[in-house]
Design a protein around this motif. Sequence first.
Motif, PDB file in Angstrom:
ATOM      1  N   UNK A  10       0.812  -1.227   0.000  1.00 35.14           N
ATOM      2  CA  UNK A  10       0.000   0.000   0.000  1.00 35.14           C
ATOM      3  C   UNK A  10       0.841   1.271   0.000  1.00 35.14           C
ATOM      4  N   UNK A  11       2.056   1.210   0.513  1.00 35.81           N
ATOM      5  CA  UNK A  11       2.905   2.386   0.510  1.00 35.81           C
ATOM      6  C   UNK A  11       3.431   2.690  -0.890  1.00 35.81           C
ATOM      7  N   UNK A  12       3.604   1.655  -1.693  1.00 32.20           N
ATOM      8  CA  UNK A  12       4.128   1.837  -3.041  1.00 32.20           C
ATOM      9  C   UNK A  12       3.014   2.199  -4.015  1.00 32.20           C
ATOM     10  N   UNK A  13       1.812   1.737  -3.773  1.00 36.39           N
ATOM     11  CA  UNK A  13       0.685   1.962  -4.683  1.00 36.39           C
ATOM     12  C   UNK A  13      -0.044   3.258  -4.357  1.00 36.39           C
ATOM     13  N   UNK A  14       0.569   4.360  -4.625  1.00 34.53           N
ATOM     14  CA  UNK A  14      -0.112   5.626  -4.461  1.00 34.53           C
ATOM     15  C   UNK A  14      -0.401   6.194  -5.838  1.00 34.53           C
ATOM     16  N   UNK A  15      -1.426   7.006  -5.903  1.00 30.80           N
ATOM     17  CA  UNK A  15      -1.832   7.550  -7.196  1.00 30.80           C
ATOM     18  C   UNK A  15      -0.958   8.750  -7.536  1.00 30.80           C
ATOM     19  N   UNK A  16      -0.333   8.704  -8.674  1.00 31.15           N
ATOM     20  CA  UNK A  16       0.519   9.801  -9.114  1.00 31.15           C
ATOM     21  C   UNK A  16      -0.358  10.877  -9.739  1.00 31.15           C
ATOM     22  N   UNK A  17      -0.132  12.104  -9.316  1.00 33.47           N
ATOM     23  CA  UNK A  17      -0.980  13.216  -9.749  1.00 33.47           C
ATOM     24  C   UNK A  17      -0.115  14.269 -10.425  1.00 33.47           C
ATOM     25  N   UNK A  18      -0.618  14.807 -11.517  1.00 34.16           N
ATOM     26  CA  UNK A  18       0.074  15.831 -12.284  1.00 34.16           C
ATOM     27  C   UNK A  18      -0.547  17.183 -11.938  1.00 34.16           C
ATOM     28  N   UNK A  19       0.273  18.101 -11.407  1.00 35.45           N
ATOM     29  CA  UNK A  19      -0.211  19.421 -11.022  1.00 35.45           C
ATOM     30  C   UNK A  19       0.123  20.486 -12.058  1.00 35.45           C
ATOM     31  N   UNK A  20       1.217  20.292 -12.794  1.00 37.35           N
ATOM     32  CA  UNK A  20       1.601  21.260 -13.809  1.00 37.35           C
ATOM     33  C   UNK A  20       2.259  20.529 -14.971  1.00 37.35           C
ATOM     34  N   UNK A  21       2.245  21.178 -16.105  1.00 37.28           N
ATOM     35  CA  UNK A  21       2.810  20.596 -17.311  1.00 37.28           C
ATOM     36  C   UNK A  21       3.694  21.649 -17.972  1.00 37.28           C
ATOM     37  N   UNK A  22       4.997  21.383 -18.038  1.00 36.93           N
ATOM     38  CA  UNK A  22       5.972  22.322 -18.610  1.00 36.93           C
ATOM     39  C   UNK A  22       5.876  23.704 -17.958  1.00 36.93           C
TER      40      UNK A  22
END
Length: 130
Positions: A10-22
Motif C-alpha cells: 500500500x505504501x508503493x501503490x499511491x496515485x501519481x498526480x500531475x499538477x503542472x505541465x511544462x
Amino acid sequence: MRKQVKVYTPLVRYERILYSLLDVELPFPVSFRQIGFFASSLLAMVILVKLPGFGFMESWWLINYVAIPVGLTWFFTKFKLDGKAPHIFLLNFIQYQLSAKTYSKYEKAEKPAKYQYKTNVTYRKGVDSE
C-alpha cells in the motif's frame, strides 16, 4: 502461533498526480489514470468517427473530441460497479457471459439433452386430503 508479516505494497501503490505541465499550472490536478482513460477514449472516438456509418458525427467535433472523452474519463475514474472499477467489472461480466455455466469437479460439464427420472416416488396422503 501465527506470525504477522508486514506488507508494504500500500505504501508503493499511491496515485501519481500531475499538477503542472511544462511549468504551466493545470486548473485542477489530474491523475495519470485519468490521462490514460482520456487518451484511450479520445483515440476510440477518432477511430469511431472514421468508420463507415458514423460519418454524420464528423461535424460534432466538440462533442466527439471533448465531451464524450471527458464524460467517459469521469465515469471510469469516479464510479464503482459492484465494488470494482467499471472497466474491470465489464471485463469480468463479459468473461462470465462467455464462460461455461455448468461445472462438475471444476471442469466444464455437458448438459444432457433430456433427463427423465426412472424411479418410483411414494408419498403419504394427509388426513385432510381426500
